[in-house]
Design a protein around this motif. Structure first.
Motif, PDB file in Angstrom:
ATOM      1  N   THR A 218       3.411  -0.046   4.522  1.00 40.93           N
ATOM      2  CA  THR A 218       2.643  -1.265   4.276  1.00 40.93           C
ATOM      3  C   THR A 218       1.334  -0.973   3.562  1.00 40.93           C
ATOM      4  O   THR A 218       0.882  -1.757   2.717  1.00 40.93           O
ATOM      5  CB  THR A 218       2.356  -1.977   5.609  1.00 40.93           C
ATOM      6  OG1 THR A 218       3.598  -2.267   6.265  1.00 40.93           O
ATOM      7  CG2 THR A 218       1.610  -3.285   5.390  1.00 40.93           C
TER       8      THR A 218
ATOM      9  N   ASP B 203      11.410  -1.594   0.616  1.00 37.62           N
ATOM     10  CA  ASP B 203      10.430  -0.523   0.794  1.00 37.62           C
ATOM     11  C   ASP B 203      11.043   0.852   0.567  1.00 37.62           C
ATOM     12  O   ASP B 203      10.323   1.829   0.363  1.00 37.62           O
ATOM     13  CB  ASP B 203       9.829  -0.570   2.199  1.00 37.62           C
ATOM     14  CG  ASP B 203       9.024  -1.828   2.458  1.00 37.62           C
ATOM     15  OD1 ASP B 203       8.388  -2.320   1.505  1.00 37.62           O
ATOM     16  OD2 ASP B 203       9.032  -2.320   3.601  1.00 37.62           O
TER      17      ASP B 203
ATOM     18  N   SER C  79       3.812   1.026   9.552  1.00 36.62           N
ATOM     19  CA  SER C  79       4.047  -0.227   8.845  1.00 36.62           C
ATOM     20  C   SER C  79       4.187  -1.372   9.837  1.00 36.62           C
ATOM     21  O   SER C  79       4.855  -1.233  10.866  1.00 36.62           O
ATOM     22  CB  SER C  79       5.316  -0.134   7.993  1.00 36.62           C
ATOM     23  OG  SER C  79       5.133   0.710   6.888  1.00 36.62           O
TER      24      SER C  79
END
Length: 250
Positions: free
Chosen positions: A133, A115, A108
């Protein structure tokens, strides 16, 4: 070709059509194999670490390589508790940043508390399920900033939730040897599931964590290995309890 056609009639699964999630896992494995990043034998998920053999569950899926820190596994096992303490994304942000930075299912570029889908504390060890991500969902286990295992759970393709009050099994495994052996189990939880517990055949009970449509737990011992029913999984909801044997879970 005639022999193959005759043998196909004997296949008990010849009329079964894989679910969208199974197709997604299969495509993910094929892509990893073509890229030269998959293990020689397809499995749904598995931990891989230096000097140890891991057993994992059922269907085809991603194979990833976690980091193994000397002494960390033993510390986690020694301090383990059957009942976890729930953690928020803010509380485990350093661990989430370490999990996001590793290259399991892609690293990420930035990690935020939002998250984190599920996080728990058992003694010195933190388990979390988080979204990277690129949309991939991963699980990480660690003590402090030291990660002793991590695993890809999805390849970014949304998994269909189970029916209300029900569970699915996405991965189960056992890892290590001797006093440092531990087991791990993760799945999806349908709407209305309030809690999940594992009842081991030796009489022990492990309370799983449930949040964000996921459930999971880890514990010292070998029971999580593939093809065994050394424990039962019980989903609690307002409409009643549902009990599963691991080998029969969807």
């Amino acid at each position: 070709m005639n022999d193959l056609e005759e043998l196909a009639v004997l296949d008990p699964a010849r009329h079964n059509e894989p679910t969208p999630a199974q197709w997604a896992r299969s495509r993910n494995f094929v892509e990893r194999t073509m890229a030269g990043r998959a293990a020689s034998a397809p499995v749904r998920r598995r931990w891989v670490g230096a000097g140890a053999v891991t057993v994992a569950a059922g269907l085809v899926g991603a194979v990833v390589i976690p980091s193994l820190m000397p002494g960390v596994t033993g510390k986690a096992v020694a301090s383990w508790t059957a009942v976890p303490t729930a953690r928020t994304g803010d509380q485990v942000l350093p661990q989430a940043e370490a999990c996001g930075a590793n290259d399991v299912s892609g690293s990420s570029t930035k990690v935020s508390a939002s998250d984190v889908i599920l996080a728990e504390q058992r003694g010195d060890a933190t388990m979390l399920i988080m979204r990277k991500t690129n949309g991939h969902i991963v699980e990480c286990l660690g003590v402090g900033d030291d990660r002793f295992a991590s695993m890809g759970l999805t390849d970014g393709t949304p998994l269909p939730p189970p029916p209300a009050g029900k569970l699915t099994l996405e991965t189960r495994s056992s890892y290590g040897d001797g006093d440092d052996m531990f087991s791990n189990i993760v799945g999806l939880a349908g709407p209305g599931v309030t809690s999940v517990e594992l009842r081991l055949n030796d009489g022990g009970t492990v309370h799983a964590s449930v949040k964000g449509g996921w459930w999971g737990a880890w514990w010292p011992g070998p029971e999580g290995g593939e093809g065994t029913d050394e424990f039962t999984v019980i989903a609690h909801s307002a409409s009643g309890d549902t009990t599963y044997l691991p080998t029969q879970m969807p």
